[in-house]
Design a protein around this motif. Structure first.
Motif, PDB file in Angstrom:
ATOM      1  N   VAL A 256       0.086  19.780  17.078  1.00 19.40           N
ATOM      2  CA  VAL A 256      -0.581  18.481  17.195  1.00 19.40           C
ATOM      3  C   VAL A 256       0.319  17.374  16.675  1.00 19.40           C
ATOM      4  CG1 VAL A 256      -2.884  19.495  16.960  1.00 19.40           C
ATOM      5  CG2 VAL A 256      -1.723  18.615  14.931  1.00 19.40           C
ATOM      6  N   GLU A 257       0.221  16.227  17.321  1.00 17.95           N
ATOM      7  CA  GLU A 257       0.876  15.028  16.813  1.00 17.95           C
ATOM      8  C   GLU A 257      -0.034  14.356  15.796  1.00 17.95           C
ATOM      9  OE1 GLU A 257       2.461  10.668  18.375  1.00 17.95           O
ATOM     10  OE2 GLU A 257       2.607  12.400  19.715  1.00 17.95           O
ATOM     11  N   HIS A 258       0.562  13.650  14.833  1.00 18.57           N
ATOM     12  CA  HIS A 258      -0.233  12.956  13.811  1.00 18.57           C
ATOM     13  C   HIS A 258       0.559  11.791  13.247  1.00 18.57           C
ATOM     14  CE1 HIS A 258       2.347  15.012  10.909  1.00 18.57           C
ATOM     15  NE2 HIS A 258       2.035  16.157  11.477  1.00 18.57           N
ATOM     16  N   GLY A 259      -0.044  11.077  12.316  1.00 17.46           N
ATOM     17  CA  GLY A 259       0.590   9.917  11.722  1.00 17.46           C
ATOM     18  C   GLY A 259       1.754  10.271  10.816  1.00 17.46           C
ATOM     19  N   TYR A 260       2.622   9.301  10.597  1.00 12.32           N
ATOM     20  CA  TYR A 260       3.836   9.526   9.806  1.00 12.32           C
ATOM     21  C   TYR A 260       3.549   9.919   8.365  1.00 12.32           C
ATOM     22  CZ  TYR A 260       3.066   5.068   7.432  1.00 12.32           C
ATOM     23  OH  TYR A 260       2.534   4.054   6.660  1.00 12.32           O
ATOM     24  N   ASP A 261       2.358   9.558   7.858  1.00 16.26           N
ATOM     25  CA  ASP A 261       2.016   9.840   6.469  1.00 16.26           C
ATOM     26  C   ASP A 261       0.969  10.948   6.341  1.00 16.26           C
ATOM     27  OD1 ASP A 261      -0.024   8.425   7.633  1.00 16.26           O
ATOM     28  OD2 ASP A 261      -0.320   7.030   5.963  1.00 16.26           O
ATOM     29  N   GLN A 262       0.770  11.727   7.403  1.00 17.43           N
ATOM     30  CA  GLN A 262      -0.272  12.748   7.390  1.00 17.43           C
ATOM     31  C   GLN A 262       0.262  14.173   7.389  1.00 17.43           C
ATOM     32  OE1 GLN A 262      -2.317  11.423  10.969  1.00 17.43           O
ATOM     33  NE2 GLN A 262      -3.928  10.429   9.780  1.00 17.43           N
ATOM     34  N   GLY A 263       1.573  14.343   7.326  1.00 19.25           N
ATOM     35  CA  GLY A 263       2.162  15.675   7.437  1.00 19.25           C
ATOM     36  C   GLY A 263       1.624  16.672   6.428  1.00 19.25           C
ATOM     37  N   GLU A 264       1.617  16.307   5.159  1.00 18.27           N
ATOM     38  CA  GLU A 264       1.160  17.227   4.117  1.00 18.27           C
ATOM     39  C   GLU A 264      -0.308  17.583   4.298  1.00 18.27           C
ATOM     40  OE1 GLU A 264       0.937  17.530  -0.787  1.00 18.27           O
ATOM     41  OE2 GLU A 264       1.884  15.801   0.180  1.00 18.27           O
ATOM     42  N   LEU A 265      -1.132  16.595   4.633  1.00 18.87           N
ATOM     43  CA  LEU A 265      -2.561  16.827   4.815  1.00 18.87           C
ATOM     44  C   LEU A 265      -2.828  17.725   6.026  1.00 18.87           C
ATOM     45  CD1 LEU A 265      -3.840  13.193   4.163  1.00 18.87           C
ATOM     46  CD2 LEU A 265      -4.115  15.167   2.643  1.00 18.87           C
ATOM     47  N   GLY A 285      12.748   8.965  14.322  1.00 13.45           N
ATOM     48  CA  GLY A 285      12.944   8.012  13.241  1.00 13.45           C
ATOM     49  C   GLY A 285      12.939   8.654  11.863  1.00 13.45           C
ATOM     50  N   GLY A 286      12.824   9.982  11.823  1.00 11.72           N
ATOM     51  CA  GLY A 286      12.832  10.699  10.557  1.00 11.72           C
ATOM     52  C   GLY A 286      11.482  10.772   9.872  1.00 11.72           C
ATOM     53  N   ASN A 287      10.403  10.458  10.590  1.00 10.64           N
ATOM     54  CA  ASN A 287       9.059  10.502  10.021  1.00 10.64           C
ATOM     55  C   ASN A 287       8.320  11.763  10.465  1.00 10.64           C
ATOM     56  OD1 ASN A 287       9.138   7.767   8.863  1.00 10.64           O
ATOM     57  ND2 ASN A 287       9.095   7.083  10.989  1.00 10.64           N
ATOM     58  N   ASP A 288       7.444  12.269   9.590  1.00  9.58           N
ATOM     59  CA  ASP A 288       6.594  13.389   9.970  1.00  9.58           C
ATOM     60  C   ASP A 288       5.804  13.000  11.213  1.00  9.58           C
ATOM     61  OD1 ASP A 288       7.494  14.736   7.778  1.00  9.58           O
ATOM     62  OD2 ASP A 288       5.643  14.610   6.624  1.00  9.58           O
ATOM     63  N   ARG A 289       5.798  13.890  12.236  1.00  8.77           N
ATOM     64  CA  ARG A 289       5.144  13.506  13.488  1.00  8.77           C
ATOM     65  C   ARG A 289       4.347  14.622  14.145  1.00  8.77           C
ATOM     66  NH1 ARG A 289       3.440   9.063  14.202  1.00  8.77           N
ATOM     67  NH2 ARG A 289       5.433   8.238  13.513  1.00  8.77           N
ATOM     68  N   VAL A 290       4.807  15.869  14.030  1.00  6.90           N
ATOM     69  CA  VAL A 290       4.137  16.994  14.679  1.00  6.90           C
ATOM     70  C   VAL A 290       4.011  18.134  13.679  1.00  6.90           C
ATOM     71  CG1 VAL A 290       4.312  18.771  16.493  1.00  6.90           C
ATOM     72  CG2 VAL A 290       5.009  16.408  16.978  1.00  6.90           C
TER      73      VAL A 290
END
Length: 296
Positions: A256-265, A285-290
């Protein structure tokens, strides 16, 4: 609006400053209005717009300044190696979502194609397909990787979005996709089939934005239902991770794709629901995404 008796040249328009409109949107919109290739802007900088071209150009600039994305003006958006129709019923495909397509294809190549020698048929499900960009891109590549082996199902709650997705499948000459209207897994649960359908891979780019997120103002032209989710943006991801367990084969993948600040959750959600090999993948861009995980 510029005086039509003083029609601007291409060079003048390229030098102009249009507030709140990205410069590449201005260039791409100008090319769309002129129906020319990018080289025309270099070789014919002295070209002056006709009256109708100027009106169309300036009307579009005003719409973009008011919040309408370029893709909704042109009606199309490039994604992966393909081009997709988009309108107000669909989200505009974004480059970061290509990470989901790329990594899922890699996982299939490493874990499904190489480990399965009997050439059995395989199934992939895309939840919340929207314009169909994920499902169609995956189907397009899988047809090359394993001809006639993969059946793709694409689900969306919005019937108008599904109509766009169907047109995009035809536009990109992808025929092995079944489109269904449903609230996530409901249509599969209510199927008259004697056995519940099982999938080797389930993917989704679900709503994941909090309803008071400051970034929503920049997305006001796009369908809110495809953007915002309850429970701090995690409600739909939780529902998908929970219910996907009933529709994945043993060892099947959920991504699933998700927000850049939601990876840990999101990783914790996957772990709580019993997924293994849980991993979060960064976008360009180096952000948590999938985030993905294997079940069973």
């Amino acid at each position: 609006m510029t005086n039509l008796s003083l029609r601007p040249s291409i060079t003048a328009l390229k030098k102009a400053n249009y507030s709140n409109v990205p410069s590449h949107w201005v260039t791409d919109w100008l090319l769309y209005v002129l129906q020319k290739s990018a080289s025309f802007l270099i070789t014919d900088g002295d070209y002056q717009l006709t009256e109708s071209e100027q009106i169309q150009f300036e009307t579009g600039i005003a719409q973009m300044q008011s919040g309408t994305p370029l893709a909704y003006l042109t009606g199309k958006q490039a994604f992966w190696s393909l081009e997709f129709e988009v309108n107000e019923h669909t989200l505009i495909p974004r480059p970061d979502t290509e990470v989901l397509v790329e990594r899922v294809l890699g996982w299939i190549d490493n874990h499904v194609q190489s480990d399965d020698r009997n050439n059995s048929s395989k199934r992939l499900l895309d939840l919340g397909t929207g314009s169909g960009c994920i499902a169609i891109s995956l189907a397009h590549e899988l047809q090359i990787l394993a001809p006639n082996r993969w059946q793709v199902t694409a689900i969306d709650y919005s019937q108008p979005a599904l109509e766009v997705a169907k047109r995009n499948a035809n536009l990109n000459d992808v025929s092995h996709i079944e489109f269904k209207q449903s609230d996530w897994f409901s249509v599969l649960k209510d199927s008259e089939a004697t056995e519940r359908p099982l999938f080797d891979v389930i993917v989704s780019n679900p709503p994941y934005i909090v309803n008071n997120d400051q970034h929503l103002d920049k997305l006001k032209a796009e369908p809110l239902s495809a953007l915002v989710a309850p429970d701090n943006g995690l409600g739909d991801i939780k529902q998908i991770a929970d219910q996907a367990r009933d529709y994945l084969i043993h060892g099947g993948l959920l991504a699933v794709e998700h927000g850049y600040d939601q990876g840990e959750l999101v990783r914790q959600i996957f772990i709580d629901f019993g997924y293994d090999q849980v991993e979060t993948i960064k976008d360009y861009g180096g952000n948590d995404r999938v985030t993905w995980g294997v079940y069973g």
